[in-house]
Design a protein around this motif. Structure first.
Motif: not given
Ligand code: AMP
Ligand code: MG
Length: 342
Positions: A144-160, A239-242, A303-305
């Motif tokens: 993932n991009i540093s600081g954002s949620p870790s990827p658990t699918t190939a699509n997550h990786v692709y989007s980052d 991005n939203a406050r958690v 959350i960000d979606a």
């Protein structure tokens, strides 16, 4: 750079390995989360991982191997401590990372300048195939991009990572869904620096001197040195406050149903569904800690979606079993912001 999405066919694994042999970076499925893999012994290749992620250079990478003997084959460590042998015997292949004294063969960039190296043997067969086909140990932080949620699918990786890496291998959803447990093994004491797929209870069942580093669930104190550099960075955040919410069902429902439904969302348990009147993402059943771990990062990305969401209130899990790992990620995603309703 055009980022390819590859299958797990023999041909595609070999293509991914050829990118790695040329010093490239490839998204690799593992049972924990997707990793951003490159030759751990090639300084320039490892530099590309840090660049793609935007990762601080003092945050070391985990070195992935395909069998225990790779430690010796590639000369990764100056010594394998007896306790490390025991842990490897019990938990490898699997989600346990063991920190050992490093050899000169491992470049400083891989270990963030530390004199130790973190090693893991993943159980994911496709990860093992890629490591073998590459003919080298693979340094692989979460993709993932540093600081954002870790990827658990190939699509997550692709989007980052689209445009920043050569390829990602689509091995489906990661089984565990959370990063590995990281332990140090100094002076016969096993210290958990990051909880993960191997739980504290699992470790205690095979070894009697297990400690959990204070920083796992607490903010580092001003001036305190992090035993694991990853501890000091903001992590896993949408991005939203958690904000984490501690409290029994009634207190939680009273609190959550007072919130503004236009820009607030909650992450709660399946059992809460009928009682919560603001938009909710269900993390799984209250008692099903494995499901909560499995879904956590996809939920944080969701959350960000959701449009217009400014704040996400998340029910605080317990610390038993893999719950400790879930809480460790959530409390960092929340920047240690917790509301205690009890
Ligand atoms: P990630 O790459 O996102 O899975 O994170 C790897 C974690 O392991 C980070 O928290 C690092 O700080 C930690 N780590 C890696 N190598 C070492 C090491 N040699 N000593 C202590 N912690 C380490
Ligand atoms: Mg990470």
């Amino acid at each position: 750079m055009n980022t390819l999405i590859l299958s797990t066919s023999e041909e595609d694994i070999n293509l991914a390995a050829s990118f790695i042999k040329e010093g490239g970076v490839v998204g690799m499925p593992t049972e924990t989360v997707y990793g951003l893999a490159a030759n751990a012994l090639d300084e320039n290749a490892v530099r590309r991982i840090f660049e793609a992620k935007g990762r601080p250079s003092d945050n070391p990478l985990i070195v992935h191997i395909a069998e225990f003997d790779d430690i010796e084959r590639y000369g990764l460590v100056s010594e394998v401590p007896e306790v490390a042998k025991l842990l490897a015997d019990k938990f490898w292949p699997g989600p346990l990372t063991i920190i050992m004294p490093k050899s000169d063969k491992v470049p400083e960039i891989t270990t963030g300048g530390l004199d130790t190296v973190a090693v893991r043997l993943p159980s994911d067969k496709n990860a093992q195939r890629l490591i073998r086909a590459s003919g080298c140990p693979l340094a692989a932080p979460s993709a993932n991009i540093s600081g954002s949620p870790s990827p658990t699918t190939a699509n997550h990786v692709y989007s980052d990572m689209s445009g920043k890496i050569s390829a990602v291998i689509d091995g489906g959803e990661c089984r565990v869904g959370l990063e590995s447990t990281v332990v140090s093994v100094k002076d016969d004491v096993v210290t958990v620096l990051r909880p993960g797929g191997v739980t504290v209870e699992d470790l205690e069942a095979v070894y009697d001197k297990v400690e959990v580093c204070d920083a796992v669930l607490n903010k580092l104190k001003e001036g305190e040195t992090a035993l694991s550099p990853g501890m000091k960075y903001k992590h896993y955040s949408p991005n939203a406050r958690v904000i984490l919410v501690k409290g029994g069902d009634k207190a939680y429902y009273d609190f959550i149903n007072k919130q503004n439904k236009e820009d607030t969302i909650t992450l709660c348990y399946k059992e809460d569904e009928d009682f919560v009147r603001i938009p909710a993402i269900l993390m799984g059943s209250k008692a099903d800690l494995e499901a909560q771990a499995h879904n956590l990062f996809a939920d944080l990305r969701l959350i960000d979606a959701c449009e217009n969401v400014k704040t996400a209130y998340v029910r605080c899990p317990g610390t038993e079993g893999i719950g400790m790992a879930v809480l460790n990620r959530l409390i960092r995603a929340a920047g240690f912001e917790v509301i205690d309703l009890d």
